[in-house]
Design a protein around this motif. Structure first.
Motif: not given
Length: 338
Positions: A225-226, A190-192, A247-249, A234-236
């Motif tokens: 899955k994204m 999973t990645y966000a 990832l928040y680049p 919530a993401e954390t």
């Protein structure tokens, strides 16, 4: 539930014999009490407006949350308070031993849609000057935590000896221990990330996400899955409890060249918690906990989650073979296959 250990008892056990432990326990107890009050405020959020649409729910609640935590900090052994809601550090009691950095209501813009929100905080030893208490190596944190206000309210907290999770009891006052040693799984696919910004990303980030999108047909040889909630807490919570990578680049948009999240109020505490869960946290290339913020409201990129996945993102940044201006072609990145 009454037989579960309370936060107060857990803090007493965790800080016993620790230099300055009593002050740290007292401060964290007061912060948690403030977050319990914010939880109650959120439950009544639709009733908090004047009914004619002039005040959005999120504005009323955001202001209320900030006021609650500032009031709480004044009742704690805290010398300096740094908040996203204040341009400068607020001096409370210069004789106190601690400094508190807080994002009082992360994800406030989501409240109108009844999406989970949260509070993020970190505690440092007080330095000689207000700013110096926060513009220091991130690894010098004494404690960090977040509270997520969702279907139920949870507190995730570290004092640098692992991470524990607490849930707010139905009395709305008491946090009780539900997981004494939270660990982040390594194997979740999973990645966000906010995919709407794809065209603005740097080549290493685009390459990493392109390889994930290709799934089994690509070099990673697995389907991913994204997920994207757009509330950091919530993401954390999902990443740390279920695994994966967030990832928040930084990107090419004006004002986002050095990242979007606040380094002091968001990246620093989340990185501490992530590492104490067995995960990793970087700005894409460098460890967050080795960083020193340039200013109180400095921005930062943030990549955190399962340790191996964070390390993989870092390799995309470091290996020149993966810095390209076009999407990958059919799994040519053999180094990262599997």
């Amino acid at each position: 539930m009454a037989d579960r250990q309370t936060l107060t008892d857990w803090l007493t056990a965790q800080t016993e014999g620790r230099d300055g432990g009593a002050s740290l326990a007292a401060a964290l107890t007061v912060i948690a009490d403030g977050c319990a009050r914010i939880s109650a405020l959120l439950r009544g959020a639709p009733l908090a407006t004047n009914g004619n649409g002039v005040n959005a729910i999120h504005t009323v609640v955001e202001d209320g949350a900030a006021a609650i935590l500032e009031e709480a900090a004044r009742d704690a052994p805290i010398a300096y308070l740094a908040s996203e809601d204040h341009p400068d550090v607020v001096v409370l009691d210069e004789s106190a031993p601690l400094a508190l950095a807080v994002d009082a209501l992360d994800g406030a813009s989501n409240i109108d849609a009844n999406v989970s929100t949260g509070t993020i905080f970190s505690v440092f030893p007080r330095a000689g000057l207000p700013l110096a208490s926060f513009l220091r190596p991130a690894r010098e944190q004494l404690a960090a935590g977040y509270v997520m206000y969702g279907p139920y309210t949870v507190l995730v907290l570290t004092l640098g000896r692992g991470t524990a999770m607490f849930a707010l009891d139905t009395d709305g006052v008491t946090f009780r221990l539900v997981d004494p040693e939270l660990r982040t799984p390594e194997d979740a696919a999973t990645y966000a990330i906010n995919a709407a910004n794809y065209r603005h990303w740097e080549p290493p980030v685009r390459a990493y996400i392109d390889d994930c999108v290709e799934g089994r047909a690509g070099p990673r040889d697995k389907d991913f899955k994204m997920r994207w909630v757009a509330t950091l807490t919530a993401e954390t919570h999902r990443i740390l409890t279920q695994g994966g990578v967030f990832l928040y680049p930084r990107d090419a948009r004006p004002g986002h060249e050095r990242g979007t999240l606040h380094r002091v109020f968001d990246a620093v505490p989340i990185a501490f918690i992530a590492e104490q869960c067995g995960g990793g946290a970087t700005d894409g290339a460098n460890r967050i906990l080795d960083s020193v913020p340039e200013s109180l409201h400095a921005r930062a990129p943030l990549v955190f989650g399962s340790r191996k996945k964070v390390a993989r993102v870092q390799r995309y940044h470091e290996d020149p073979d993966f810095v390209c201006d076009q999407a990958p072609l059919f799994g040519v990145r053999g180094l990262f296959r599997g």
